[in-house]
Design a protein around this motif. Structure first.
Motif, PDB file in Angstrom:
ATOM      1  N   ASP A  87      29.202   5.768  43.475  1.00  0.00           N
ATOM      2  CA  ASP A  87      29.938   7.023  43.672  1.00  0.00           C
ATOM      3  C   ASP A  87      31.125   6.838  44.611  1.00  0.00           C
ATOM      4  OD1 ASP A  87      28.273   8.439  41.975  1.00  0.00           O
ATOM      5  OD2 ASP A  87      26.933   9.088  43.580  1.00  0.00           O
ATOM      6  N   GLY A  88      30.966   5.983  45.603  1.00  0.00           N
ATOM      7  CA  GLY A  88      32.067   5.708  46.524  1.00  0.00           C
ATOM      8  C   GLY A  88      33.253   5.076  45.811  1.00  0.00           C
ATOM      9  N   TYR A  89      32.967   4.096  44.954  1.00  0.00           N
ATOM     10  CA  TYR A  89      34.041   3.459  44.193  1.00  0.00           C
ATOM     11  C   TYR A  89      34.672   4.438  43.212  1.00  0.00           C
ATOM     12  CZ  TYR A  89      33.021  -1.173  46.018  1.00  0.00           C
ATOM     13  OH  TYR A  89      32.877  -2.249  46.843  1.00  0.00           O
ATOM     14  N   VAL A  90      33.865   5.299  42.619  1.00  0.00           N
ATOM     15  CA  VAL A  90      34.402   6.302  41.694  1.00  0.00           C
ATOM     16  C   VAL A  90      35.375   7.219  42.435  1.00  0.00           C
ATOM     17  CG1 VAL A  90      33.803   8.316  40.285  1.00  0.00           C
ATOM     18  CG2 VAL A  90      32.451   6.229  40.095  1.00  0.00           C
ATOM     19  N   LEU A  91      34.996   7.656  43.615  1.00  0.00           N
ATOM     20  CA  LEU A  91      35.883   8.527  44.398  1.00  0.00           C
ATOM     21  C   LEU A  91      37.174   7.815  44.780  1.00  0.00           C
ATOM     22  CD1 LEU A  91      33.325  10.331  46.724  1.00  0.00           C
ATOM     23  CD2 LEU A  91      34.696  11.354  44.912  1.00  0.00           C
ATOM     24  N   LEU A  92      37.060   6.562  45.189  1.00  0.00           N
ATOM     25  CA  LEU A  92      38.261   5.806  45.559  1.00  0.00           C
ATOM     26  C   LEU A  92      39.210   5.664  44.379  1.00  0.00           C
ATOM     27  CD1 LEU A  92      36.713   3.010  47.788  1.00  0.00           C
ATOM     28  CD2 LEU A  92      38.269   4.819  48.528  1.00  0.00           C
ATOM     29  N   ILE A  93      38.656   5.333  43.209  1.00  0.00           N
ATOM     30  CA  ILE A  93      39.499   5.137  42.028  1.00  0.00           C
ATOM     31  C   ILE A  93      40.049   6.466  41.518  1.00  0.00           C
ATOM     32  CG2 ILE A  93      39.527   4.326  39.635  1.00  0.00           C
ATOM     33  CD1 ILE A  93      37.432   2.202  40.549  1.00  0.00           C
ATOM     34  N   ALA A  94      39.244   7.517  41.588  1.00  0.00           N
ATOM     35  CA  ALA A  94      39.710   8.830  41.145  1.00  0.00           C
ATOM     36  C   ALA A  94      40.890   9.301  41.996  1.00  0.00           C
ATOM     37  CB  ALA A  94      38.573   9.846  41.204  1.00  0.00           C
ATOM     38  N   ASN A  95      40.954   8.818  43.229  1.00  0.00           N
ATOM     39  CA  ASN A  95      42.048   9.169  44.141  1.00  0.00           C
ATOM     40  C   ASN A  95      42.957   7.976  44.378  1.00  0.00           C
ATOM     41  OD1 ASN A  95      41.338  11.964  44.918  1.00  0.00           O
ATOM     42  ND2 ASN A  95      39.452  10.967  45.551  1.00  0.00           N
ATOM     43  N   THR A  96      43.155   7.171  43.351  1.00  0.00           N
ATOM     44  CA  THR A  96      43.917   5.932  43.490  1.00  0.00           C
ATOM     45  C   THR A  96      45.356   6.154  43.949  1.00  0.00           C
ATOM     46  OG1 THR A  96      44.341   3.808  42.446  1.00  0.00           O
ATOM     47  CG2 THR A  96      44.760   5.749  41.108  1.00  0.00           C
ATOM     48  N   ASP A  97      45.893   7.326  43.684  1.00  0.00           N
ATOM     49  CA  ASP A  97      47.259   7.598  44.144  1.00  0.00           C
ATOM     50  C   ASP A  97      47.335   7.593  45.676  1.00  0.00           C
ATOM     51  OD1 ASP A  97      45.663   9.931  44.050  1.00  0.00           O
ATOM     52  OD2 ASP A  97      47.422  11.236  43.977  1.00  0.00           O
ATOM     53  N   LYS A  98      46.227   7.921  46.345  1.00  0.00           N
ATOM     54  CA  LYS A  98      46.179   7.917  47.805  1.00  0.00           C
ATOM     55  C   LYS A  98      45.539   6.648  48.363  1.00  0.00           C
ATOM     56  CE  LYS A  98      45.906  12.892  47.968  1.00  0.00           C
ATOM     57  NZ  LYS A  98      44.999  13.877  47.478  1.00  0.00           N
ATOM     58  N   THR A  99      44.585   6.068  47.610  1.00  0.00           N
ATOM     59  CA  THR A  99      43.821   4.933  48.132  1.00  0.00           C
ATOM     60  C   THR A  99      44.309   3.585  47.626  1.00  0.00           C
ATOM     61  OG1 THR A  99      42.209   4.977  46.320  1.00  0.00           O
ATOM     62  CG2 THR A  99      41.733   6.358  48.264  1.00  0.00           C
ATOM     63  N   GLY A 100      44.934   3.560  46.468  1.00  0.00           N
ATOM     64  CA  GLY A 100      45.372   2.305  45.870  1.00  0.00           C
ATOM     65  C   GLY A 100      44.236   1.493  45.262  1.00  0.00           C
ATOM     66  N   SER A 101      43.043   2.064  45.201  1.00  0.00           N
ATOM     67  CA  SER A 101      41.881   1.357  44.663  1.00  0.00           C
ATOM     68  C   SER A 101      41.849   1.418  43.143  1.00  0.00           C
ATOM     69  CB  SER A 101      40.591   1.957  45.217  1.00  0.00           C
ATOM     70  OG  SER A 101      40.518   1.754  46.601  1.00  0.00           O
ATOM     71  N   THR A 102      41.451   0.309  42.534  1.00  0.00           N
ATOM     72  CA  THR A 102      41.290   0.236  41.091  1.00  0.00           C
ATOM     73  C   THR A 102      39.988  -0.496  40.779  1.00  0.00           C
ATOM     74  OG1 THR A 102      42.407  -1.888  40.828  1.00  0.00           O
ATOM     75  CG2 THR A 102      43.797   0.095  40.760  1.00  0.00           C
ATOM     76  N   ILE A 103      39.656  -0.594  39.514  1.00  0.00           N
ATOM     77  CA  ILE A 103      38.438  -1.273  39.077  1.00  0.00           C
ATOM     78  C   ILE A 103      38.467  -2.744  39.465  1.00  0.00           C
ATOM     79  CG2 ILE A 103      39.235  -1.858  36.747  1.00  0.00           C
ATOM     80  CD1 ILE A 103      35.735  -0.532  37.662  1.00  0.00           C
ATOM     81  N   ASP A 104      39.648  -3.289  39.688  1.00  0.00           N
ATOM     82  CA  ASP A 104      39.771  -4.701  40.072  1.00  0.00           C
ATOM     83  C   ASP A 104      39.129  -4.996  41.428  1.00  0.00           C
ATOM     84  OD1 ASP A 104      41.215  -5.104  37.726  1.00  0.00           O
ATOM     85  OD2 ASP A 104      43.129  -4.735  38.718  1.00  0.00           O
ATOM     86  N   ARG A 105      38.993  -3.986  42.272  1.00  0.00           N
ATOM     87  CA  ARG A 105      38.415  -4.175  43.609  1.00  0.00           C
ATOM     88  C   ARG A 105      36.911  -3.952  43.643  1.00  0.00           C
ATOM     89  NH1 ARG A 105      42.136  -1.286  47.951  1.00  0.00           N
ATOM     90  NH2 ARG A 105      41.346  -2.960  49.263  1.00  0.00           N
TER      91      ARG A 105
END
Length: 55
Positions: free
Chosen positions: A3-21
């Motif tokens: 769920d943490g990764y889902v939230l980070l990716i869902a907010n990728t415009d602010k976090t820069g997180s993608t599935i690659d991480r």
């Protein structure tokens, strides 16, 4: 963790997180949850295939 990764990716415009991480063992469940939200692994909306878009 998923769920943490889902939230980070869902907010990728602010976090820069993608599935690659995301660690390899968590990628599949993260993608399942993102797809349920209508998102791909990069936080982009998934375009649904309909009869109109197929024509």
């Amino acid at each position: 963790m998923v769920d943490g990764y889902v939230l980070l990716i869902a907010n990728t415009d602010k976090t820069g997180s993608t599935i690659d991480r995301v660690p390899a063992k968590l990628k599949a469940p993260v993608l399942v949850k993102l797809n349920a939200l209508g998102l791909d692994g990069y936080g982009n909306p998934i375009e649904e295939t309909t009869e109109e878009t197929q024509a």
